[in-house]
Write a protein that holds these residues in place. Structure first.
Motif, mmCIF file in Angstrom:
data_model
loop_
_atom_site.group_PDB
_atom_site.id
_atom_site.type_symbol
_atom_site.label_atom_id
_atom_site.label_comp_id
_atom_site.label_asym_id
_atom_site.label_seq_id
_atom_site.Cartn_x
_atom_site.Cartn_y
_atom_site.Cartn_z
ATOM 1 N N GLY A 7 0.926 -1.028 0.014
ATOM 2 C CA GLY A 7 -0.494 -0.173 -0.137
ATOM 3 C C GLY A 7 0.988 1.356 0.202
ATOM 4 N N GLY A 8 1.953 1.251 0.150
ATOM 5 C CA GLY A 8 2.838 2.742 0.092
ATOM 6 C C GLY A 8 2.857 2.690 -1.141
ATOM 7 N N GLY A 9 2.856 3.998 -1.322
ATOM 8 C CA GLY A 9 3.448 4.729 -3.125
ATOM 9 C C GLY A 9 4.005 6.198 -2.280
ATOM 10 N N LEU A 10 4.165 7.418 -3.281
ATOM 11 C CA LEU A 10 4.171 8.614 -3.636
ATOM 12 C C LEU A 10 3.064 9.629 -3.293
ATOM 13 N N VAL A 11 3.161 9.767 -2.750
ATOM 14 C CA VAL A 11 1.761 11.018 -1.911
ATOM 15 C C VAL A 11 2.063 12.161 -1.814
ATOM 16 N N GLN A 12 1.619 13.793 -2.309
ATOM 17 C CA GLN A 12 1.521 15.227 -1.876
ATOM 18 C C GLN A 12 1.286 15.217 -0.357
ATOM 19 N N ALA A 13 1.829 16.303 0.006
ATOM 20 C CA ALA A 13 1.085 16.387 1.096
ATOM 21 C C ALA A 13 -0.157 16.639 1.352
ATOM 22 N N GLY A 14 -0.492 16.532 2.737
ATOM 23 C CA GLY A 14 -1.599 17.060 2.500
ATOM 24 C C GLY A 14 -2.476 15.355 2.579
ATOM 25 N N GLY A 15 -1.920 14.632 1.591
ATOM 26 C CA GLY A 15 -2.412 13.237 0.805
ATOM 27 C C GLY A 15 -2.950 12.245 2.120
ATOM 28 N N ASN A 81 -3.885 9.125 7.851
ATOM 29 C CA ASN A 81 -4.230 10.907 6.689
ATOM 30 C C ASN A 81 -3.591 12.069 7.008
ATOM 31 N N SER A 82 -3.882 13.279 5.991
ATOM 32 C CA SER A 82 -2.367 14.518 6.417
ATOM 33 C C SER A 82 -1.294 14.218 6.628
ATOM 34 N N LEU A 83 -0.944 13.718 5.693
ATOM 35 C CA LEU A 83 0.640 13.478 5.759
ATOM 36 C C LEU A 83 1.905 14.323 5.303
ATOM 37 N N LYS A 84 2.865 14.560 5.677
ATOM 38 C CA LYS A 84 3.876 15.477 5.575
ATOM 39 C C LYS A 84 4.894 14.704 5.306
ATOM 40 N N PRO A 85 5.484 15.770 5.034
ATOM 41 C CA PRO A 85 7.356 14.900 4.599
ATOM 42 C C PRO A 85 8.255 14.669 5.333
ATOM 43 N N GLU A 86 7.558 14.978 6.660
ATOM 44 C CA GLU A 86 8.818 13.827 7.617
ATOM 45 C C GLU A 86 8.192 12.657 7.532
ATOM 46 N N ASP A 87 6.900 12.193 7.764
ATOM 47 C CA ASP A 87 6.472 10.972 7.653
ATOM 48 C C ASP A 87 7.419 10.273 6.239
ATOM 49 N N THR A 88 7.910 10.094 5.285
ATOM 50 C CA THR A 88 8.248 9.523 4.253
ATOM 51 C C THR A 88 9.155 8.579 5.193
ATOM 52 N N ALA A 89 9.259 7.167 4.925
ATOM 53 C CA ALA A 89 9.862 6.050 5.429
ATOM 54 C C ALA A 89 9.842 5.069 4.876
ATOM 55 N N VAL A 90 10.435 3.899 5.097
ATOM 56 C CA VAL A 90 10.016 2.297 5.126
ATOM 57 C C VAL A 90 9.044 1.904 6.434
ATOM 58 N N TYR A 91 7.808 1.712 5.757
ATOM 59 C CA TYR A 91 6.906 1.705 7.018
ATOM 60 C C TYR A 91 7.028 -0.067 6.989
ATOM 61 N N TYR A 92 6.948 -0.673 8.218
ATOM 62 C CA TYR A 92 6.470 -2.009 8.463
ATOM 63 C C TYR A 92 6.085 -2.757 9.097
ATOM 64 N N GLN A 112 8.724 -7.140 5.015
ATOM 65 C CA GLN A 112 9.122 -6.583 4.481
ATOM 66 C C GLN A 112 9.798 -5.120 4.572
ATOM 67 N N GLY A 113 8.623 -4.392 4.748
ATOM 68 C CA GLY A 113 8.254 -3.234 4.333
ATOM 69 C C GLY A 113 7.692 -2.201 3.671
ATOM 70 N N THR A 114 7.031 -1.267 3.179
ATOM 71 C CA THR A 114 6.273 -0.495 2.104
ATOM 72 C C THR A 114 7.280 0.719 2.082
ATOM 73 N N GLN A 115 7.687 1.283 0.746
ATOM 74 C CA GLN A 115 8.213 2.433 0.772
ATOM 75 C C GLN A 115 6.915 3.949 1.237
ATOM 76 N N VAL A 116 7.083 4.876 2.180
ATOM 77 C CA VAL A 116 6.194 5.906 1.471
ATOM 78 C C VAL A 116 6.715 6.995 1.501
ATOM 79 N N THR A 117 6.151 7.599 0.268
ATOM 80 C CA THR A 117 7.064 8.819 -0.175
ATOM 81 C C THR A 117 5.788 10.425 -0.204
ATOM 82 N N VAL A 118 6.371 11.028 0.599
ATOM 83 C CA VAL A 118 5.327 12.355 0.546
ATOM 84 C C VAL A 118 6.169 13.096 0.361
ATOM 85 N N SER A 119 5.650 13.848 -0.477
ATOM 86 C CA SER A 119 6.955 14.865 -1.182
ATOM 87 C C SER A 119 5.401 16.524 -0.446
ATOM 88 N N SER A 120 6.789 17.971 -0.681
ATOM 89 C CA SER A 120 6.066 18.449 0.189
ATOM 90 C C SER A 120 5.630 19.632 -1.511
#
Length: 120
Positions: A7-15, A81-92, A112-120
């Motif tokens: 379920g990880g992925g790339l999302v904009q801040a606030g997403g 919700n309300s994702l922030k750039p500082e939430d960027t991490a691999v989530y386990y 194994q972890g899933t990458q979450v990347t939050v862009s500003s």
């Protein structure tokens, strides 16, 4: 117990994103399930844990993230919700037997972890 996070992925801040962690085994309901995250160059940190209907959240995500589980589907979810750039991490996701602990050493099984990347 084998854990598979997705379920990880790339999302904009606030997403928002929803992570899932599917577990094998017939004793899923007896485990405390947790989410941790690890940003690049940082230590793994506790995000949330769920045991029965009890939950525990890190202060940094409280009010924005919601953990839930479906024992019939052997799956734990993390709604973010309300994702922030500082939430960027691999989530386990992790499974353990000691209720709602924040120390990763308390958890025996890890996905194994899933990458979450939050862009500003």
């Amino acid at each position: 117990v084998q854990l598979q996070a997705s379920g990880g992925g790339l999302v904009q801040a606030g997403g928002s994103l929803r992570l899932s962690c599917a577990a094998s085994g017939r004793t899923f309901s007896s485990y405390v399930m947790a989410w941790f995250r690890q940003a690049l160059g940082k230590e793994r940190e506790f995000v949330t844990a769920i045991s029965g209907s009890s939950t525990n959240y890190a202060d940094s995500v409280k009010g924005r993230f919601t953990v839930s589980r479906d024992n019939a589907k052997n799956t734990v979810y993390l709604r973010m919700n309300s994702l922030k750039p500082e939430d960027t991490a691999v989530y386990y996701c992790a499974a353990g037997s000691r209720s709602l602990k924040r120390d990763p050493r308390e958890y025996v099984y890890w996905g194994q972890g899933t990458q979450v990347t939050v862009s500003s």
